[in-house]
Write a protein that holds these residues in place. Sequence first.
Motif, PDB file in Angstrom:
ATOM      1  N   UNK A 437       0.858  -1.190   0.000  1.00  0.00           N
ATOM      2  CA  UNK A 437       0.000   0.000   0.000  1.00  0.00           C
ATOM      3  C   UNK A 437       0.886   1.229   0.000  1.00  0.00           C
ATOM      4  N   UNK A 438       0.441   2.318  -0.653  1.00  0.00           N
ATOM      5  CA  UNK A 438       1.314   3.495  -0.788  1.00  0.00           C
ATOM      6  C   UNK A 438       1.432   4.343   0.468  1.00  0.00           C
ATOM      7  N   UNK A 439       0.512   4.173   1.407  1.00  0.00           N
ATOM      8  CA  UNK A 439       0.526   5.012   2.598  1.00  0.00           C
ATOM      9  C   UNK A 439       0.616   4.176   3.865  1.00  0.00           C
ATOM     10  N   UNK A 440       0.999   4.824   4.943  1.00  0.00           N
ATOM     11  CA  UNK A 440       1.149   4.121   6.215  1.00  0.00           C
ATOM     12  C   UNK A 440      -0.163   3.457   6.622  1.00  0.00           C
ATOM     13  N   UNK A 441      -0.089   2.257   7.212  1.00  0.00           N
ATOM     14  CA  UNK A 441      -1.319   1.574   7.636  1.00  0.00           C
ATOM     15  C   UNK A 441      -1.954   2.265   8.830  1.00  0.00           C
ATOM     16  N   UNK A 442      -3.221   1.968   9.049  1.00  0.00           N
ATOM     17  CA  UNK A 442      -3.948   2.578  10.158  1.00  0.00           C
ATOM     18  C   UNK A 442      -3.405   2.227  11.514  1.00  0.00           C
ATOM     19  N   UNK A 443      -2.626   1.150  11.608  1.00  0.00           N
ATOM     20  CA  UNK A 443      -2.061   0.734  12.890  1.00  0.00           C
ATOM     21  C   UNK A 443      -0.824   1.544  13.266  1.00  0.00           C
ATOM     22  N   UNK A 444      -0.283   2.329  12.348  1.00  0.00           N
ATOM     23  CA  UNK A 444       0.919   3.111  12.631  1.00  0.00           C
ATOM     24  C   UNK A 444       0.571   4.320  13.498  1.00  0.00           C
ATOM     25  N   UNK A 445       1.530   4.758  14.304  1.00  0.00           N
ATOM     26  CA  UNK A 445       1.282   5.876  15.224  1.00  0.00           C
ATOM     27  C   UNK A 445       0.916   7.170  14.505  1.00  0.00           C
ATOM     28  N   UNK A 446       1.295   7.303  13.221  1.00  0.00           N
ATOM     29  CA  UNK A 446       0.952   8.514  12.469  1.00  0.00           C
ATOM     30  C   UNK A 446      -0.545   8.623  12.219  1.00  0.00           C
ATOM     31  N   UNK A 447      -1.256   7.513  12.302  1.00  0.00           N
ATOM     32  CA  UNK A 447      -2.681   7.508  11.965  1.00  0.00           C
ATOM     33  C   UNK A 447      -3.483   8.468  12.848  1.00  0.00           C
ATOM     34  N   UNK A 448      -3.038   8.670  14.082  1.00  0.00           N
ATOM     35  CA  UNK A 448      -3.804   9.531  14.998  1.00  0.00           C
ATOM     36  C   UNK A 448      -3.798  11.001  14.565  1.00  0.00           C
ATOM     37  N   UNK A 449      -2.895  11.350  13.662  1.00  0.00           N
ATOM     38  CA  UNK A 449      -2.796  12.741  13.230  1.00  0.00           C
ATOM     39  C   UNK A 449      -3.468  12.974  11.875  1.00  0.00           C
TER      40      UNK A 449
END
Length: 455
Positions: A437-449
Amino acid sequence: MSKEIHFNAFDMNCVGHIQQGLWRHPRDRSADYRDIHYWMDYAKKLEKGLFDGIFFADVVGVYDVYAGNPDAAIRGAVQVPVNDPTMLIPAMAGVTTHLGFGVTSNLVYESPFLFARRMSTLDHLTGGRVGWNIVTGYLDSAARAIGLSGQMAHDDRYDLADEYMELVYKLWEGSWEDGAVQVNRADGFYADPSKVHVIHHRGRQYQVDAMHLSEPSPQRTPVLYQAGSSTRGRQFAATHAECIFVNGQSKDGVKNIVDDIRAQAVALGRAAADIKVFLGATIITAKTESQAKEKFAEYQRYVSSEAALVHAAASMGIDFAKYDMDEPIETGKSQAIISNVEAMTRSAGPQWTKRKLLEQMTLGSRQQPLVGSAEQVADALMGWSEQAGVDGFNLSRTVVPECFDDIIELVVPILQERGVYKTAYKQGPLREKLFGAPRLPGSHSANQYRIHPKP
């Protein structure tokens, strides 16, 4: 079925990188690093060999721990002079279609707002082929270069890094919504202001009120590399990293690091498959074992022991010039790369000496070369993959370009025949090639932002 093995070339925009002294070899072209055509040819060669990318190391200081001055580093071209690696990427991307670019940048000395824009720009220009190797530095000379008296303590640098990551995630993931850019020429409406947001960040280190200046790039956040193997470094990697760079002398030691980081990541809600581990490796190969050994012996004649000690002194924070060959080394409390000191103590014992250190530097660094026929090298790489849990290798240059020619022409076809190396590139950005997938998964800490669509 064995898993696919990934290859990155591991290099630096300088003359002497890891294997100190080999720039003196008559067939080595690393002194051409100032020529953009050298790097463009390099990129085309790696893409022909279906390498996943080139991984650029970098430092923003000089190695002046040895004898308390930079003279030996300058004399031996030990990562000085060194140019900015980010400047190479657009030119290399322009002559390739799939090759990825991992670039090292020290977050301690980079404005997060400007750095976020630079990485977004590179991701746009490369069509989504950029990764960032997150480092916090280890050189006092770099701290002094920007006006500080010395670098921060090891663990404090990681505390700063956690806040830095929060801020750049906000800029990359939370400033521009998907769909903000509309490019409506008829109405003169390029982007929707209601979908572009100012980031408000108040932290211990940074206070920022600004929108991200770049529209969303193909990956938004670049692929995240990290190389920390200390206890604090592993915690940081488990939280943020997608690709982890490790070094090690034993499969068991590397497996312990790999398993620990993946276990910490899973405990944070990430999937083990969201992390790929690249082992540092140096390969010297030929059609036969005897030819490979002859080449190794030839290379050894150009190794610089002094330059190797200069590099080791900086990375361990120990002035080896003060010690006789058989005098026990006092490690003390270093603010450099703690895992390097720990690794040396594990391999040579608590009372190790300069002689023991040099005995490990058979090719100008502590990274022991893998020497053998292409078949033997393929066997060894597959062994590391299967037994230590690594996903790929960051391959250090020795004598360029022949070191990569040998791998591409001799080793890659064997790995392909065995079904563990790609025969063609996947489509899409770098993260999609590596993780699907081209973007970080929802489980990554970046998802909260991220700004999630309203229901």
